[in-house]
Scaffold this motif. Structure first.
Motif, short mmCIF file in Angstrom:
data_model
loop_
_atom_site.label_atom_id
_atom_site.label_comp_id
_atom_site.label_asym_id
_atom_site.label_seq_id
_atom_site.Cartn_x
_atom_site.Cartn_y
_atom_site.Cartn_z
N LYS A 30 0.80 -1.22 0.00
CA LYS A 30 0.00 0.00 0.00
C LYS A 30 0.84 1.28 0.00
CE LYS A 30 -3.85 -2.17 2.49
NZ LYS A 30 -4.70 -2.13 3.72
N ALA A 31 2.12 1.14 0.31
CA ALA A 31 2.97 2.34 0.39
C ALA A 31 4.35 2.04 -0.18
CB ALA A 31 3.09 2.81 1.84
N VAL A 32 4.90 3.02 -0.87
CA VAL A 32 6.26 2.94 -1.41
C VAL A 32 7.00 4.20 -0.98
CG1 VAL A 32 7.69 2.88 -3.48
CG2 VAL A 32 5.57 1.54 -3.40
N LEU A 46 8.69 7.75 -9.55
CA LEU A 46 9.22 6.42 -9.22
C LEU A 46 8.17 5.59 -8.49
CD1 LEU A 46 12.85 7.29 -8.04
CD2 LEU A 46 12.06 6.63 -10.32
N GLN A 47 7.44 6.21 -7.59
CA GLN A 47 6.38 5.49 -6.88
C GLN A 47 5.33 4.97 -7.85
OE1 GLN A 47 5.20 8.62 -4.19
NE2 GLN A 47 6.34 7.75 -2.47
N ALA A 48 4.95 5.81 -8.81
CA ALA A 48 3.94 5.41 -9.79
C ALA A 48 4.45 4.25 -10.64
CB ALA A 48 3.58 6.60 -10.68
N ALA A 65 12.24 -7.51 -9.72
CA ALA A 65 11.47 -6.81 -10.74
C ALA A 65 11.27 -5.34 -10.37
CB ALA A 65 10.12 -7.50 -10.94
N VAL A 66 11.04 -5.09 -9.09
CA VAL A 66 10.89 -3.70 -8.63
C VAL A 66 12.19 -2.93 -8.88
CG1 VAL A 66 10.56 -2.23 -6.61
CG2 VAL A 66 9.16 -4.28 -6.90
N ARG A 67 13.31 -3.56 -8.55
CA ARG A 67 14.60 -2.91 -8.76
C ARG A 67 14.83 -2.61 -10.24
NH1 ARG A 67 19.96 -4.34 -9.71
NH2 ARG A 67 21.48 -3.04 -8.59
N SER A 68 14.51 -3.56 -11.10
CA SER A 68 14.69 -3.37 -12.55
C SER A 68 13.81 -2.24 -13.06
CB SER A 68 14.36 -4.66 -13.30
OG SER A 68 15.26 -5.70 -12.93
N THR A 69 12.62 -2.13 -12.50
CA THR A 69 11.71 -1.06 -12.90
C THR A 69 12.31 0.31 -12.59
OG1 THR A 69 9.74 -2.42 -12.59
CG2 THR A 69 9.44 -0.04 -12.49
N ILE A 70 12.86 0.45 -11.39
CA ILE A 70 13.47 1.73 -11.00
C ILE A 70 14.70 2.02 -11.86
CG2 ILE A 70 14.56 3.01 -9.13
CD1 ILE A 70 11.61 2.66 -8.73
N LEU A 71 15.49 1.00 -12.13
CA LEU A 71 16.72 1.19 -12.92
C LEU A 71 16.42 1.52 -14.38
CD1 LEU A 71 19.04 -1.64 -11.55
CD2 LEU A 71 19.36 0.83 -11.30
#
Length: 239
Positions: A30-32, A46-48, A65-71
Protein backbone atom coordinates in the motif's frame (compact mmCIF):
# COMPACT_ATOMS: atom_id res chain seq x y z
CA UNK A 1 -4.58 -43.06 14.83
CA UNK A 2 -4.57 -39.79 16.75
CA UNK A 3 -0.99 -39.14 15.68
CA UNK A 4 -1.87 -39.65 12.01
CA UNK A 5 -4.87 -37.35 12.33
CA UNK A 6 -2.73 -34.69 14.02
CA UNK A 7 -0.12 -34.99 11.29
CA UNK A 8 -2.69 -34.63 8.53
CA UNK A 9 -4.22 -31.65 10.29
CA UNK A 10 -0.81 -30.00 10.60
CA UNK A 11 -0.09 -30.59 6.91
CA UNK A 12 -3.46 -29.13 6.01
CA UNK A 13 -2.84 -26.05 8.13
CA UNK A 14 0.62 -25.54 6.66
CA UNK A 15 -0.74 -25.93 3.13
CA UNK A 16 -3.46 -23.39 3.84
CA UNK A 17 -0.91 -21.00 5.31
CA UNK A 18 1.36 -21.44 2.31
CA UNK A 19 -1.47 -20.76 -0.13
CA UNK A 20 -2.40 -17.70 1.90
CA UNK A 21 1.18 -16.42 1.69
CA UNK A 22 1.31 -17.01 -2.08
CA UNK A 23 -1.97 -15.23 -2.68
CA UNK A 24 -1.12 -11.79 -4.15
CA UNK A 25 -4.13 -10.40 -2.31
CA UNK A 26 -2.48 -11.18 1.02
CA UNK A 27 -1.10 -8.01 2.60
CA UNK A 28 -0.96 -6.00 -0.64
CA UNK A 29 1.66 -3.28 -0.90
CA UNK A 30 0.00 0.00 0.00
CA UNK A 31 2.97 2.34 0.39
CA UNK A 32 6.26 2.94 -1.41
CA UNK A 33 8.83 5.16 0.29
CA UNK A 34 11.63 6.61 -1.86
CA UNK A 35 14.88 7.63 -0.15
CA UNK A 36 18.00 9.27 -1.55
CA UNK A 37 19.26 12.66 -2.71
CA UNK A 38 17.32 13.16 -5.93
CA UNK A 39 18.27 16.06 -8.18
CA UNK A 40 16.71 14.98 -11.45
CA UNK A 41 14.06 12.42 -10.58
CA UNK A 42 10.62 13.05 -9.12
CA UNK A 43 10.03 10.49 -6.32
CA UNK A 44 6.32 10.47 -7.15
CA UNK A 45 7.18 9.30 -10.66
CA UNK A 46 9.22 6.42 -9.22
CA UNK A 47 6.38 5.49 -6.88
CA UNK A 48 3.94 5.41 -9.79
CA UNK A 49 6.33 3.18 -11.76
CA UNK A 50 6.46 0.69 -8.88
CA UNK A 51 2.70 0.58 -8.32
CA UNK A 52 2.12 0.14 -12.05
CA UNK A 53 4.50 -2.77 -12.57
CA UNK A 54 4.95 -4.48 -9.19
CA UNK A 55 2.64 -7.44 -8.65
CA UNK A 56 2.04 -9.48 -5.53
CA UNK A 57 1.61 -9.01 -1.81
CA UNK A 58 4.10 -8.40 0.96
CA UNK A 59 5.46 -11.96 0.97
CA UNK A 60 5.71 -12.72 -2.73
CA UNK A 61 6.34 -9.41 -4.46
CA UNK A 62 9.32 -9.73 -6.80
CA UNK A 63 11.91 -7.31 -5.42
CA UNK A 64 14.22 -7.94 -8.39
CA UNK A 65 11.47 -6.81 -10.74
CA UNK A 66 10.89 -3.70 -8.63
CA UNK A 67 14.60 -2.91 -8.76
CA UNK A 68 14.69 -3.37 -12.55
CA UNK A 69 11.71 -1.06 -12.90
CA UNK A 70 13.47 1.73 -11.00
CA UNK A 71 16.72 1.19 -12.92
CA UNK A 72 14.85 1.70 -16.19
CA UNK A 73 14.95 5.41 -15.36
CA UNK A 74 18.19 6.57 -17.04
CA UNK A 75 19.11 8.90 -14.16
CA UNK A 76 19.13 6.09 -11.59
CA UNK A 77 22.49 4.49 -10.85
CA UNK A 78 21.84 2.11 -7.93
CA UNK A 79 18.72 0.80 -6.18
CA UNK A 80 18.13 -1.07 -2.92
CA UNK A 81 14.67 -2.44 -2.15
CA UNK A 82 13.44 -3.69 1.25
CA UNK A 83 10.12 -4.81 2.70
CA UNK A 84 8.72 -3.03 5.75
CA UNK A 85 6.01 -4.89 7.65
CA UNK A 86 3.19 -5.12 6.88
CA UNK A 87 2.52 -3.34 3.56
CA UNK A 88 5.43 -1.06 2.61
CA UNK A 89 8.40 -1.06 0.26
CA UNK A 90 11.43 1.04 1.21
CA UNK A 91 13.47 1.97 -1.86
CA UNK A 92 16.82 3.75 -1.60
CA UNK A 93 18.02 5.20 -4.90
CA UNK A 94 21.25 6.81 -6.03
CA UNK A 95 21.36 9.02 -9.09
CA UNK A 96 24.13 9.51 -11.59
CA UNK A 97 26.01 12.78 -11.05
CA UNK A 98 26.80 14.51 -14.32
CA UNK A 99 30.12 16.37 -14.14
CA UNK A 100 30.93 17.16 -17.78
CA UNK A 101 29.68 17.25 -21.34
CA UNK A 102 31.11 14.77 -23.81
CA UNK A 103 31.55 16.00 -27.40
CA UNK A 104 28.25 17.93 -27.16
CA UNK A 105 26.50 14.56 -27.49
CA UNK A 106 26.38 13.03 -24.02
CA UNK A 107 27.24 13.56 -20.38
CA UNK A 108 29.90 12.01 -18.15
CA UNK A 109 29.30 11.01 -14.54
CA UNK A 110 31.72 11.36 -11.64
CA UNK A 111 33.18 7.91 -12.37
CA UNK A 112 33.97 8.64 -16.01
CA UNK A 113 31.02 6.72 -17.45
CA UNK A 114 29.07 8.01 -20.44
CA UNK A 115 25.44 8.59 -19.53
CA UNK A 116 22.65 7.63 -21.90
CA UNK A 117 20.24 10.30 -20.72
CA UNK A 118 17.21 11.89 -22.34
CA UNK A 119 17.78 15.17 -24.14
CA UNK A 120 16.88 17.71 -21.51
CA UNK A 121 17.78 21.31 -20.85
CA UNK A 122 18.43 20.83 -17.14
CA UNK A 123 20.80 18.32 -15.58
CA UNK A 124 19.64 19.33 -12.11
CA UNK A 125 15.97 20.08 -11.72
CA UNK A 126 16.51 21.47 -8.22
CA UNK A 127 19.30 23.92 -9.04
CA UNK A 128 18.28 24.48 -12.69
CA UNK A 129 21.84 23.66 -13.73
CA UNK A 130 22.12 23.10 -17.48
CA UNK A 131 24.52 21.12 -19.61
CA UNK A 132 26.18 24.36 -20.66
CA UNK A 133 27.19 24.96 -17.03
CA UNK A 134 29.45 21.91 -17.21
CA UNK A 135 32.93 21.74 -18.74
CA UNK A 136 33.17 20.12 -22.15
CA UNK A 137 35.41 17.07 -22.62
CA UNK A 138 36.63 15.79 -25.97
CA UNK A 139 38.84 12.90 -26.95
CA UNK A 140 39.07 9.50 -28.62
CA UNK A 141 36.49 6.84 -27.88
CA UNK A 142 37.13 5.29 -24.47
CA UNK A 143 39.19 8.18 -23.11
CA UNK A 144 36.49 9.80 -20.94
CA UNK A 145 37.75 8.23 -17.71
CA UNK A 146 41.34 9.33 -18.29
CA UNK A 147 40.25 12.86 -19.19
CA UNK A 148 38.15 13.09 -16.03
CA UNK A 149 41.09 11.88 -13.93
CA UNK A 150 43.37 14.62 -15.29
CA UNK A 151 40.60 17.20 -15.00
CA UNK A 152 40.11 16.41 -11.30
CA UNK A 153 43.84 16.89 -10.75
CA UNK A 154 44.17 20.13 -12.72
CA UNK A 155 40.91 22.00 -12.06
CA UNK A 156 41.72 22.81 -8.38
CA UNK A 157 45.08 24.26 -9.41
CA UNK A 158 43.48 26.45 -12.06
CA UNK A 159 40.89 27.62 -9.53
CA UNK A 160 43.66 28.92 -7.25
CA UNK A 161 44.31 31.77 -9.71
CA UNK A 162 40.61 32.51 -10.20
CA UNK A 163 40.14 30.59 -13.46
CA UNK A 164 37.95 27.69 -14.55
CA UNK A 165 38.39 24.98 -17.16
CA UNK A 166 35.63 25.26 -19.75
CA UNK A 167 36.98 22.68 -22.22
CA UNK A 168 39.54 19.91 -21.80
CA UNK A 169 40.68 16.94 -23.79
CA UNK A 170 43.16 15.32 -26.13
CA UNK A 171 43.40 14.04 -29.68
CA UNK A 172 44.24 10.57 -30.97
CA UNK A 173 47.97 11.31 -30.51
CA UNK A 174 47.42 12.15 -26.81
CA UNK A 175 48.14 15.83 -27.34
CA UNK A 176 46.29 17.66 -24.58
CA UNK A 177 44.64 21.06 -24.63
CA UNK A 178 42.60 23.22 -22.29
CA UNK A 179 40.28 26.20 -22.77
CA UNK A 180 39.79 28.52 -19.80
CA UNK A 181 36.78 30.63 -18.91
CA UNK A 182 38.64 33.78 -19.96
CA UNK A 183 38.90 32.42 -23.51
CA UNK A 184 42.55 31.38 -23.41
CA UNK A 185 43.47 28.09 -25.05
CA UNK A 186 46.43 26.23 -23.57
CA UNK A 187 48.30 23.73 -25.72
CA UNK A 188 49.77 21.22 -23.26
CA UNK A 189 51.18 18.61 -25.65
CA UNK A 190 51.98 15.03 -24.69
CA UNK A 191 53.20 13.98 -21.26
CA UNK A 192 54.06 16.13 -18.24
CA UNK A 193 50.89 18.17 -18.66
CA UNK A 194 50.74 18.87 -14.92
CA UNK A 195 54.25 20.36 -14.96
CA UNK A 196 53.42 22.45 -18.03
CA UNK A 197 50.21 23.74 -16.52
CA UNK A 198 52.04 24.64 -13.31
CA UNK A 199 54.53 26.62 -15.38
CA UNK A 200 51.66 28.54 -16.97
CA UNK A 201 50.03 29.26 -13.61
CA UNK A 202 53.30 30.57 -12.23
CA UNK A 203 53.70 32.89 -15.21
CA UNK A 204 50.02 33.85 -15.16
CA UNK A 205 50.26 35.15 -11.60
CA UNK A 206 53.22 37.41 -12.41
CA UNK A 207 52.75 41.17 -12.70
CA UNK A 208 54.15 41.18 -16.22
CA UNK A 209 51.56 38.67 -17.43
CA UNK A 210 48.71 40.46 -15.71
CA UNK A 211 49.82 43.70 -17.32
CA UNK A 212 49.92 41.97 -20.71
CA UNK A 213 46.44 40.52 -20.21
CA UNK A 214 45.13 43.94 -19.26
CA UNK A 215 46.62 45.55 -22.35
CA UNK A 216 45.61 43.00 -24.98
CA UNK A 217 42.41 41.72 -23.33
CA UNK A 218 40.55 39.06 -25.27
CA UNK A 219 43.02 39.22 -28.14
CA UNK A 220 45.29 36.88 -26.14
CA UNK A 221 43.88 33.65 -27.55
CA UNK A 222 46.43 30.83 -27.27
CA UNK A 223 49.40 29.86 -25.15
CA UNK A 224 51.69 27.05 -26.28
CA UNK A 225 53.29 25.27 -23.32
CA UNK A 226 54.99 22.46 -25.22
CA UNK A 227 58.42 24.07 -24.92
CA UNK A 228 60.92 22.90 -22.32
CA UNK A 229 61.95 26.26 -20.92
CA UNK A 230 59.34 28.73 -22.06
CA UNK A 231 55.95 29.45 -23.57
CA UNK A 232 54.69 30.91 -26.83
CA UNK A 233 51.84 33.41 -26.84
CA UNK A 234 49.52 33.96 -29.79
CA UNK A 235 47.40 37.10 -30.01
CA UNK A 236 44.96 38.31 -32.62
CA UNK A 237 46.81 41.61 -32.51
CA UNK A 238 49.63 39.93 -34.42
CA UNK A 239 47.37 39.23 -37.41
Amino acid sequence: MAIIFTGLLLISLLSTLWLWILDPRTLPIKAVHIEGELQNTDPHVLQAMVFKTAKGGFFNINLTAVRSTILSNPWIKNVQVKRLWPDTLLIHVQEHTAVAQWLDKALIDNEGNLLNLPDTKFISLKSHQTKMDLPRFAGPLGSAGEILKHYNQLAPRVALVGLQIREFGCNAQSRWYMVLNNGMKLRLGRGDIEIRLQRFLKVYKSRVTQSLITSVGKSLVQIDLRYTNGIAVQSTLAK
